[in-house]
Design a protein around this motif. Structure first.
Motif, PDB file in Angstrom:
ATOM      1  N   VAL A  39       3.487  -6.433   5.114  1.00  0.00           N
ATOM      2  CA  VAL A  39       3.721  -7.853   5.382  1.00  0.00           C
ATOM      3  C   VAL A  39       3.289  -8.225   6.796  1.00  0.00           C
ATOM      4  CG1 VAL A  39       5.557  -9.559   5.750  1.00  0.00           C
ATOM      5  CG2 VAL A  39       5.550  -8.167   3.679  1.00  0.00           C
ATOM      6  N   THR A  40       3.541  -7.343   7.753  1.00  0.00           N
ATOM      7  CA  THR A  40       3.232  -7.644   9.146  1.00  0.00           C
ATOM      8  C   THR A  40       1.826  -7.224   9.554  1.00  0.00           C
ATOM      9  OG1 THR A  40       4.284  -5.560   9.836  1.00  0.00           O
ATOM     10  CG2 THR A  40       5.647  -7.537   9.871  1.00  0.00           C
ATOM     11  N   GLY A  41       1.018  -6.787   8.611  1.00  0.00           N
ATOM     12  CA  GLY A  41      -0.372  -6.467   8.893  1.00  0.00           C
ATOM     13  C   GLY A  41      -0.617  -5.075   9.423  1.00  0.00           C
ATOM     14  N   ASP A  42       0.402  -4.207   9.399  1.00  0.00           N
ATOM     15  CA  ASP A  42       0.261  -2.848   9.902  1.00  0.00           C
ATOM     16  C   ASP A  42      -0.069  -1.926   8.723  1.00  0.00           C
ATOM     17  OD1 ASP A  42       0.408  -0.378  11.078  1.00  0.00           O
ATOM     18  OD2 ASP A  42       2.452  -0.599  11.842  1.00  0.00           O
ATOM     19  N   GLN A  43      -1.333  -1.890   8.345  1.00  0.00           N
ATOM     20  CA  GLN A  43      -1.719  -1.126   7.165  1.00  0.00           C
ATOM     21  C   GLN A  43      -1.646   0.378   7.398  1.00  0.00           C
ATOM     22  OE1 GLN A  43      -5.255  -2.334   5.162  1.00  0.00           O
ATOM     23  NE2 GLN A  43      -4.547  -4.434   4.888  1.00  0.00           N
ATOM     24  N   VAL A  44      -1.786   0.817   8.636  1.00  0.00           N
ATOM     25  CA  VAL A  44      -1.680   2.252   8.924  1.00  0.00           C
ATOM     26  C   VAL A  44      -0.278   2.745   8.568  1.00  0.00           C
ATOM     27  CG1 VAL A  44      -1.686   3.986  10.744  1.00  0.00           C
ATOM     28  CG2 VAL A  44      -3.460   2.233  10.695  1.00  0.00           C
ATOM     29  N   THR A  45       0.763   2.078   9.106  1.00  0.00           N
ATOM     30  CA  THR A  45       2.133   2.475   8.790  1.00  0.00           C
ATOM     31  C   THR A  45       2.421   2.294   7.313  1.00  0.00           C
ATOM     32  OG1 THR A  45       2.920   1.950  11.010  1.00  0.00           O
ATOM     33  CG2 THR A  45       4.574   1.997   9.276  1.00  0.00           C
ATOM     34  N   ALA A  46       1.906   1.220   6.714  1.00  0.00           N
ATOM     35  CA  ALA A  46       2.142   0.972   5.293  1.00  0.00           C
ATOM     36  C   ALA A  46       1.639   2.144   4.452  1.00  0.00           C
ATOM     37  CB  ALA A  46       1.471  -0.323   4.863  1.00  0.00           C
ATOM     38  N   ARG A  47       0.426   2.595   4.711  1.00  0.00           N
ATOM     39  CA  ARG A  47      -0.135   3.692   3.919  1.00  0.00           C
ATOM     40  C   ARG A  47       0.624   4.999   4.141  1.00  0.00           C
ATOM     41  NH1 ARG A  47      -5.259   1.153   5.302  1.00  0.00           N
ATOM     42  NH2 ARG A  47      -6.223   0.335   3.407  1.00  0.00           N
ATOM     43  N   VAL A  48       0.962   5.276   5.409  1.00  0.00           N
ATOM     44  CA  VAL A  48       1.680   6.525   5.706  1.00  0.00           C
ATOM     45  C   VAL A  48       3.064   6.511   5.054  1.00  0.00           C
ATOM     46  CG1 VAL A  48       2.725   7.907   7.539  1.00  0.00           C
ATOM     47  CG2 VAL A  48       0.409   7.001   7.830  1.00  0.00           C
ATOM     48  N   ALA A  49       3.798   5.411   5.208  1.00  0.00           N
ATOM     49  CA  ALA A  49       5.151   5.336   4.656  1.00  0.00           C
ATOM     50  C   ALA A  49       5.142   5.395   3.135  1.00  0.00           C
ATOM     51  CB  ALA A  49       5.840   4.057   5.131  1.00  0.00           C
ATOM     52  N   LEU A  50       4.239   4.669   2.513  1.00  0.00           N
ATOM     53  CA  LEU A  50       4.184   4.665   1.052  1.00  0.00           C
ATOM     54  C   LEU A  50       3.696   6.005   0.514  1.00  0.00           C
ATOM     55  CD1 LEU A  50       2.781   1.073   0.587  1.00  0.00           C
ATOM     56  CD2 LEU A  50       5.087   1.855   0.007  1.00  0.00           C
ATOM     57  N   GLY A  51       2.773   6.633   1.234  1.00  0.00           N
ATOM     58  CA  GLY A  51       2.344   7.967   0.834  1.00  0.00           C
ATOM     59  C   GLY A  51       3.491   8.961   0.877  1.00  0.00           C
ATOM     60  N   ARG A  52       4.304   8.883   1.909  1.00  0.00           N
ATOM     61  CA  ARG A  52       5.464   9.781   2.013  1.00  0.00           C
ATOM     62  C   ARG A  52       6.514   9.438   0.948  1.00  0.00           C
ATOM     63  NH1 ARG A  52       5.942  13.224   6.296  1.00  0.00           N
ATOM     64  NH2 ARG A  52       8.183  13.354   5.884  1.00  0.00           N
ATOM     65  N   ALA A  53       6.648   8.160   0.621  1.00  0.00           N
ATOM     66  CA  ALA A  53       7.577   7.776  -0.444  1.00  0.00           C
ATOM     67  C   ALA A  53       7.181   8.435  -1.758  1.00  0.00           C
ATOM     68  CB  ALA A  53       7.610   6.255  -0.592  1.00  0.00           C
ATOM     69  N   LEU A  54       5.880   8.507  -2.022  1.00  0.00           N
ATOM     70  CA  LEU A  54       5.414   9.112  -3.268  1.00  0.00           C
ATOM     71  C   LEU A  54       5.493  10.627  -3.234  1.00  0.00           C
ATOM     72  CD1 LEU A  54       2.438   6.715  -4.014  1.00  0.00           C
ATOM     73  CD2 LEU A  54       4.613   6.891  -5.252  1.00  0.00           C
ATOM     74  N   VAL A  55       5.513  11.214  -2.051  1.00  0.00           N
ATOM     75  CA  VAL A  55       5.798  12.650  -1.951  1.00  0.00           C
ATOM     76  C   VAL A  55       7.280  12.894  -2.254  1.00  0.00           C
ATOM     77  CG1 VAL A  55       5.948  14.611  -0.358  1.00  0.00           C
ATOM     78  CG2 VAL A  55       3.928  13.139  -0.339  1.00  0.00           C
ATOM     79  N   ALA A  56       8.143  12.024  -1.719  1.00  0.00           N
ATOM     80  CA  ALA A  56       9.578  12.161  -1.973  1.00  0.00           C
ATOM     81  C   ALA A  56       9.900  11.981  -3.454  1.00  0.00           C
ATOM     82  CB  ALA A  56      10.353  11.136  -1.138  1.00  0.00           C
ATOM     83  N   ASP A  57       9.235  11.010  -4.104  1.00  0.00           N
ATOM     84  CA  ASP A  57       9.458  10.754  -5.532  1.00  0.00           C
ATOM     85  C   ASP A  57       8.152  10.235  -6.122  1.00  0.00           C
ATOM     86  OD1 ASP A  57      10.168   9.988  -8.055  1.00  0.00           O
ATOM     87  OD2 ASP A  57      11.891   8.781  -7.474  1.00  0.00           O
ATOM     88  N   PRO A  58       7.345  11.123  -6.723  1.00  0.00           N
ATOM     89  CA  PRO A  58       6.035  10.715  -7.246  1.00  0.00           C
ATOM     90  C   PRO A  58       6.102   9.641  -8.323  1.00  0.00           C
ATOM     91  CG  PRO A  58       6.202  13.108  -7.100  1.00  0.00           C
ATOM     92  CD  PRO A  58       7.574  12.571  -6.853  1.00  0.00           C
ATOM     93  N   ASP A  59       7.259   9.466  -8.951  1.00  0.00           N
ATOM     94  CA  ASP A  59       7.399   8.497 -10.041  1.00  0.00           C
ATOM     95  C   ASP A  59       8.050   7.194  -9.594  1.00  0.00           C
ATOM     96  OD1 ASP A  59       6.330  10.320 -11.929  1.00  0.00           O
ATOM     97  OD2 ASP A  59       8.269  11.323 -12.073  1.00  0.00           O
ATOM     98  N   TYR A  60       8.166   6.972  -8.283  1.00  0.00           N
ATOM     99  CA  TYR A  60       8.841   5.779  -7.788  1.00  0.00           C
ATOM    100  C   TYR A  60       7.903   4.583  -7.936  1.00  0.00           C
ATOM    101  CZ  TYR A  60      12.290   3.278  -4.973  1.00  0.00           C
ATOM    102  OH  TYR A  60      13.270   2.414  -4.548  1.00  0.00           O
ATOM    103  N   THR A  61       8.184   3.737  -8.914  1.00  0.00           N
ATOM    104  CA  THR A  61       7.260   2.674  -9.307  1.00  0.00           C
ATOM    105  C   THR A  61       6.987   1.683  -8.180  1.00  0.00           C
ATOM    106  OG1 THR A  61       8.059   2.869 -11.578  1.00  0.00           O
ATOM    107  CG2 THR A  61       6.816   0.886 -11.028  1.00  0.00           C
ATOM    108  N   PHE A  62       8.009   1.310  -7.443  1.00  0.00           N
ATOM    109  CA  PHE A  62       7.848   0.342  -6.349  1.00  0.00           C
ATOM    110  C   PHE A  62       6.818   0.846  -5.352  1.00  0.00           C
ATOM    111  CE2 PHE A  62       9.845  -1.684  -2.393  1.00  0.00           C
ATOM    112  CZ  PHE A  62       9.327  -2.940  -2.663  1.00  0.00           C
ATOM    113  N   ALA A  63       6.913   2.126  -4.965  1.00  0.00           N
ATOM    114  CA  ALA A  63       5.952   2.708  -4.022  1.00  0.00           C
ATOM    115  C   ALA A  63       4.565   2.794  -4.645  1.00  0.00           C
ATOM    116  CB  ALA A  63       6.420   4.088  -3.579  1.00  0.00           C
TER     117      ALA A  63
END
Length: 394
Positions: free
Chosen positions: A313-337
Motif C-alpha cells: 500500500v505504501t509503495g515499498d515493494q521490496v518489503t512487500a515481496r520479502v514479507a510475503l515470501g516469508r509468509a509463504l515459507v511459514a505457511d505455503p497454503d496461506y491464501t491471503f499471502a
C-alpha cells in the motif's frame, strides 16, 4: 556486446541509463531489485531493438537436483509476468548470485553454478527468448558465462567495485531517490523470530494464551466474541505503537497472533492502511511476526501478510515481496499471502482493494457494529481516499 537501456526503478519517468557491457549490468542489479541479492537467480527481461528493461524475476537458488525444473519455472514466470504487463521479452540477462562458503572461492562458486546457468539459458531459448548475457556474481567479483574472451572477462573475475569510478546507474538512482536496502539476507534477518531468552519467554506466553483462547471460543457466541476482542486488541496495540511503544507484553502479543489466524479479524486489521497510522501498524506486524518462534512459526503467516500488505500500500515493494515470501515459507497454503504475492509480482496496484476495505469499514460504521480504527476520521481532498505509494511512502 550491444548496448541496452534501463530505468533503475523500472519506470521510464526516471532517468534512463545505457548499459554497455556486463560490468554495467552487474552495477545495475541491486538498484533494479532494491537490495543486494544473495543465493539468488535473477532474470531481467529486455524488450525492443534497444533492449529496454522489462519484467524482473528473482528466486532463491534451489538444491541442484531440482535445477532443471527450476530453470523452466523461471523462464515460464518471466514470460507470464512480462505478458501480463506488456508482452513477452525479446531477450534476457541472467544473474546467479551466491557468496562462497568458508574455504571456497568465488571462482569455485562460478564453476559450481555453471550447469544451472546452462539450464536457464536452455529454458529461455526453448521459449524463443535470446540470452543477452549470463553472469555469476560472487565474493565481490563477476564472471560471464556467455563470454570466453579473456581480454574482457578474466579467469579470476572482475571486481564489482571498480576503483575511481561511479557507476552510471548509481548516479541515476541517486538522482531518482532510489536506495539499496542492504542485502537480501539482511532483509530476511530483520524478520527472523526473536532469539533466546526472549523466545523462551514468548513460548511460555503462547502456552498460556492458547488455553485461554480455547475457553473463549467455548462460550456462547465464542467465535464472534474472540473476533471482536482481537479487533479491539489490534486497535489498542496500534494506538500504543503510535504513542511510541516498540513491543507488547508477551501474553498480549501471543493473544494477538492467535486471534489474527481468524480471516475476518485479519481483514479488519488490514484496514489500517491510511497515514499516519499505517506506519505504526507496520511496526506492529513486524513485531508480532518476530514473536512467532518454533513451534508457533507457522502462525507468523498472518502478521507477515499484513506487513506485506501495508508495504504494498505504501509503495515499498521490496518489503512487500520479502514479507510475503516469508509468509509463504511459514505457511505455503496461506491464501491471503498467495494472492498478495501474485498481485505484487504482477505489477498490480492496490487501489481497488484499498477502496473495498474502506467501503466495508464505512458500511460497518453505518450499521453501528464497528468503528474506524483509532476512532478518528481523516479529511480527504476532493472527497476521495487515495492509496498511492508516492503519497504514502513511509
Amino acid at each position: 556486446m550491444s548496448e541496452h537501456e534501463l530505468s533503475p526503478s523500472g519506470s521510464f519517468e526516471h532517468p534512463v541509463v545505457t548499459m554497455r557491457g556486463p560490468g554495467d549490468m552487474v552495477d545495475a542489479l541491486p538498484f533494479l531489485l532494491g537490495f543486494f541479492p544473495s543465493d539468488s537467480i535473477v532474470a531481467l527481461g529486455l524488450q525492443g531493438p534497444r533492449r529496454r528493461q522489462g519484467g524482473t524475476v528473482r528466486v532463491d537458488i534451489p538444491e541442484a537436483q531440482v535445477w532443471p525444473a527450476a530453470a523452466e519455472e523461471v523462464a515460464r514466470f518471466l514470460v507470464a509476468l512480462s505478458e501480463h504487463r506488456d508482452r513477452s521479452p525479446d531477450a534476457v540477462i541472467l544473474y546467479l548470485c551466491r557468496d562462497p562458503a568458508p574455504g571456497r572461492s568465488g571462482r569455485q562458486v562460478c564453476e559450481e553454478l555453471r550447469p544451472l546457468a546452462a539450464l536457464l539459458a536452455g529454458a529461455f531459448r526453448a521459449a524463443g527468448i535470446a540470452v543477452h548475457d549470463s553472469l555469476c556474481v560472487s565474493e565481490g567479483r563477476w564472471w560471464s558465462y556467455a563470454c570466453d574472451n579473456s581480454a574482457c572477462c578474466a579467469e579470476e573475475g572482475t571486481p564489482v567495485d571498480r576503483p575511481g569510478s561511479t557507476p552510471a546507474v548509481a548516479a541515476a538512482a541517486a538522482y531518482a531517490g532510489i536506495r539499496v536496502r542492504g542485502s537480501l539476507k539482511e532483509l530476511h534477518q530483520e524478520l527472523e523470530p526473536v532469539a533466546a531468552p526472549s523466545a523462551e519467554i514468548q513460548l511460555r506466553a503462547f502456552e498460556e494464551a492458547v488455553p485461554a483462547l480455547v475457553e473463549e471460543l467455548g462460550r456462547r457466541g465464542g467465535r464472534e466474541g474472540v473476533r471482536e476482542r482481537t479487533v479491539e486488541l489490534v486497535d489498542a496495540a496500534v494506538s500504543r505503537f503510535r504513542d511510541g511503544a516498540a513491543e507488547l507484553p508477551p501474553v498480549e502479543a501471543a493473544r494477538l497472533v492467535l486471534g489474527l489466524q481468524d480471516r475476518v479479524a485479519r481483514d479488519r486489521a488490514a484496514e489500517w492502511l491510511d497515514p499516519p497510522d499505517v506506519g505504526h501498524a507496520q511496526r506492529l506486524w513486524r513485531f508480532l511476526a518476530r514473536c512467532c518462534a518454533v513451534p508457533f512459526d507457522s502462525q507468523a503467516a498472518a502478521p507477515l501478510s499484513l506487513l506485506g500488505w501495508t508495504a504494498w500500500v505504501t509503495g515499498d515493494q521490496v518489503t512487500a515481496r520479502v514479507a510475503l515470501g516469508r509468509a509463504l515459507v511459514a505457511d505455503p497454503d496461506y491464501t491471503f499471502a498467495q494472492l498478495l504475492y501474485q498481485a505484487v509480482n504482477s505489477g498490480a496496484e492496490p487501489y481497488d482493494l484499498c477502496a473495498t476495505l474502506r467501503d466495508e469499514r464505512r458500511s460497518r460504521q453505518r450499521r453501528g457494529s464497528g468503528r474506524r480504527p483509532g476512532g478518528r476520521t481523516r479529511s480527504r481532498r476532493g472527497g476521495r481516499d487515495r492509496c498511492d505509494g508516492g503519497v504514502y511512502r513511509q
